[in-house]
Motif scaffolding. Structure first.
Motif, PDB file in Angstrom:
ATOM      1  N   TRP A 298      33.997  40.550  47.000  1.00 29.88           N
ATOM      2  CA  TRP A 298      34.877  41.653  47.635  1.00 29.88           C
ATOM      3  C   TRP A 298      33.779  42.484  48.668  1.00 29.88           C
TER       4      TRP A 298
ATOM      5  N   VAL B 234      44.648  49.597  44.188  1.00 33.43           N
ATOM      6  CA  VAL B 234      46.074  48.517  42.955  1.00 33.43           C
ATOM      7  C   VAL B 234      46.653  49.368  41.848  1.00 33.43           C
TER       8      VAL B 234
ATOM      9  N   THR C 168      48.841  52.703  44.333  1.00 41.39           N
ATOM     10  CA  THR C 168      49.585  51.889  45.041  1.00 41.39           C
ATOM     11  C   THR C 168      51.411  52.834  44.510  1.00 41.39           C
TER      12      THR C 168
END
Length: 68
Positions: free
Chosen positions: A18, A50, A53
């Motif tokens: 990533w 994640v 949010t």
């Protein structure tokens, strides 16, 4: 949705990497503020983007609506 399409995708080993920018704050709290007349900022989720949010977006929506 990745598990459903994974068999059709080449180079599975590339999924292990990533690259991106992670925003961190000293107090571990995301930054949510109005930065201009019609602009808001929601950033620096400290690696928890994640997970945070949906909650942060809800808080941002409340602030935007209350400012109208």
């Amino acid at each position: 949705h990745l598990p459903q399409v994974a068999p059709a995708l080449p180079h599975k080993e590339e999924w292990l990497h990533w690259a991106g920018i992670m925003g961190m704050t000293p107090n571990k709290q995301p930054i949510l503020e109005k930065i201009a007349a019609n602009e808001w900022a929601l950033l620096a989720c400290n690696g928890m983007g994640v997970a945070l949010t949906p909650i942060a977006a809800q808080q941002l929506a409340r602030q935007v609506l209350s400012s109208l």
